[in-house]
Design a protein around this motif. Structure first.
Motif, PDB file in Angstrom:
ATOM      1  N   LYS A  93      -0.339   6.958  -6.830  1.00  0.00           N
ATOM      2  CA  LYS A  93      -1.063   6.727  -8.162  1.00  0.00           C
ATOM      3  C   LYS A  93      -0.621   5.376  -8.792  1.00  0.00           C
ATOM      4  O   LYS A  93      -1.192   4.598  -9.457  1.00  0.00           O
ATOM      5  N   ALA A  94       0.612   4.939  -8.288  1.00  0.00           N
ATOM      6  CA  ALA A  94       0.944   3.756  -8.495  1.00  0.00           C
ATOM      7  C   ALA A  94       0.133   2.575  -7.857  1.00  0.00           C
ATOM      8  O   ALA A  94      -0.236   1.498  -8.495  1.00  0.00           O
ATOM      9  N   GLY A  95      -0.480   2.779  -6.582  1.00  0.00           N
ATOM     10  CA  GLY A  95      -1.454   2.001  -5.698  1.00  0.00           C
ATOM     11  C   GLY A  95      -2.765   1.919  -6.844  1.00  0.00           C
ATOM     12  O   GLY A  95      -3.132   0.838  -6.492  1.00  0.00           O
ATOM     13  N   ILE A  96      -3.039   2.953  -7.347  1.00  0.00           N
ATOM     14  CA  ILE A  96      -4.279   2.997  -8.148  1.00  0.00           C
ATOM     15  C   ILE A  96      -4.186   1.792  -9.361  1.00  0.00           C
ATOM     16  O   ILE A  96      -5.259   1.440  -9.567  1.00  0.00           O
ATOM     17  N   LEU A  97      -3.084   1.906  -9.800  1.00  0.00           N
ATOM     18  CA  LEU A  97      -2.744   0.794 -11.003  1.00  0.00           C
ATOM     19  C   LEU A  97      -3.139  -0.471 -10.375  1.00  0.00           C
ATOM     20  O   LEU A  97      -3.581  -1.327 -11.186  1.00  0.00           O
ATOM     21  N   ALA A  98      -2.218  -0.840  -9.299  1.00  0.00           N
ATOM     22  CA  ALA A  98      -2.499  -2.387  -8.780  1.00  0.00           C
ATOM     23  C   ALA A  98      -3.947  -2.313  -8.364  1.00  0.00           C
ATOM     24  O   ALA A  98      -4.446  -3.790  -8.794  1.00  0.00           O
ATOM     25  N   LEU A  99      -4.503  -1.318  -7.707  1.00  0.00           N
ATOM     26  CA  LEU A  99      -5.908  -1.592  -7.590  1.00  0.00           C
ATOM     27  C   LEU A  99      -6.844  -1.877  -8.874  1.00  0.00           C
ATOM     28  O   LEU A  99      -7.736  -2.853  -8.873  1.00  0.00           O
ATOM     29  N   THR A 100      -6.588  -1.177  -9.873  1.00  0.00           N
ATOM     30  CA  THR A 100      -7.270  -1.357 -11.012  1.00  0.00           C
ATOM     31  C   THR A 100      -7.188  -2.801 -11.453  1.00  0.00           C
ATOM     32  O   THR A 100      -8.206  -3.587 -11.977  1.00  0.00           O
ATOM     33  N   LEU A 101      -6.037  -3.334 -11.372  1.00  0.00           N
ATOM     34  CA  LEU A 101      -5.695  -4.831 -12.042  1.00  0.00           C
ATOM     35  C   LEU A 101      -6.454  -5.858 -11.182  1.00  0.00           C
ATOM     36  O   LEU A 101      -7.169  -6.777 -11.647  1.00  0.00           O
ATOM     37  N   VAL A 102      -6.302  -5.675  -9.740  1.00  0.00           N
ATOM     38  CA  VAL A 102      -6.936  -6.570  -8.743  1.00  0.00           C
ATOM     39  C   VAL A 102      -8.720  -6.404  -9.180  1.00  0.00           C
ATOM     40  O   VAL A 102      -9.310  -7.676  -9.203  1.00  0.00           O
TER      41      VAL A 102
END
Length: 311
Positions: free
Chosen positions: A179-188
């Motif tokens: 779920k933390a990875g999804i946040l970074a994916l969202t920003l990129v």
């Protein structure tokens, strides 16, 4: 179904993953009520990701059609290239377009870190993180092609993170990391896809679903005397619908928390106190500087599932 809402998504085609139950079902029904045509994706697995016998995607699609809306079911595995590509293809074949992607599918395999085996790690990261990346990848490819063909979209992506991804959660290292990875994916994705008319945001919802009812059973509020159920998934969906609509123009790369009637804009990593020195420090000096900085820094919020300090 559009007559029951405001029509904020009239004419749009929306694909929702993991839409057979819980939050995904609530989102699919809410989009349909606002005039959207919906692709209802659900693999139909159990809470731990193992195969189940029923087809919840078709049930939700039938529910939408029975209320006067338009919907088709998609039972593909969106954590595979074939399944993610077919999700986009289903929208195009059924409705001729795709305007909004809501990434929601997921399941749990909770273990304390020392008991978490590799298979449980891989399975949860696969469905949550890879299951966000692949539909986003294929939808973005379609929208890029539309832009190059002179048909720039007003596309929207809503990703689903969690408080576990924001703060961590005891017993959920695999889930929290995904779920933390999804946040970074969202920003990129928000930064890379803006040129194609795509806005990408993320949501950290709190609601009663199959995934949360056991984990948070003791802390979830019961319905009030006036009938308002603070933990109903339907409370989260209005924000998702708005983020999936043209009305959110200019909102991208943001993370929201939503629970009951509360909406919070989350503010992520930012530089805090800083110490400068025009030369290399030795370890003792680095530690002294770090201690001083920590003394003036804002304390982090507690990890979900940690007990408060004794009085």
């Amino acid at each position: 179904m559009a007559a029951e809402g405001t029509g904020i998504c009239a004419g749009r085609v929306v694909a929702v993953t993991g839409a057979g139950r819980g939050l995904g079902r609530a989102h699919a029904l809410a989009f349909a009520a606002e005039g959207a045509r919906v692709v209802v994706n659900d693999l139909g697995v159990g809470l731990d990701g193992t195969p189940a016998a029923d087809s919840p995607a078709e049930r939700v699609a039938e529910e939408i059609r029975g209320a006067g809306g338009e919907a088709v079911a998609h039972a593909g595995d969106i954590a595979t290239s074939e399944g993610a590509a077919s999700l986009v293809a289903t929208a195009l074949d059924a409705f001729g377009r795709l305007d909004t992607l809501v990434n929601n599918a997921g399941f749990l395999r909770d273990r304390m870190l020392v008991n978490l085996d590799e298979d449980d790690w891989d399975a949860v990261v696969r469905v949550h993180l890879k299951g966000h990346f692949l539909p986003l990848r294929y939808a973005a490819g379609h929208w890029r092609a539309e832009t190059k063909a002179g048909r720039p979209p007003r596309a929207r992506v809503v990703n689903t993170s969690s408080g576990a991804g924001l703060l961590g959660s005891v017993g959920q290292a695999n889930y929290a990391a995904a779920k933390a990875g999804i946040l970074a994916l969202t920003l990129v994705a928000a930064a890379e896809l803006a040129r194609y008319g795509v806005q990408v945001n993320a949501l950290a919802p709190a609601a009663r679903t199959r995934m949360t009812e056991r984990t948070f059973a003791a802390t979830m509020a019961a319905p009030r005397d006036d009938g308002f159920d603070a933990m109903a998934p339907e409370n989260v969906s209005p924000l998702v619908v708005w983020l999936g609509s043209p009305a959110c123009e200019g909102v991208t790369g943001r993370v929201f928390e939503a629970e009951a009637g509360r909406i919070t804009v989350m503010e992520g990593w930012r530089p805090g106190p800083t110490a400068e020195k025009p030369a290399r420090r030795n370890p003792a000096e680095a530690g002294e500087a770090a201690r001083a900085l920590l003394a003036s820094a804002t304390a982090p919020l507690p990890v979900h599932g940690t007990a408060p300090d004794p009085p």
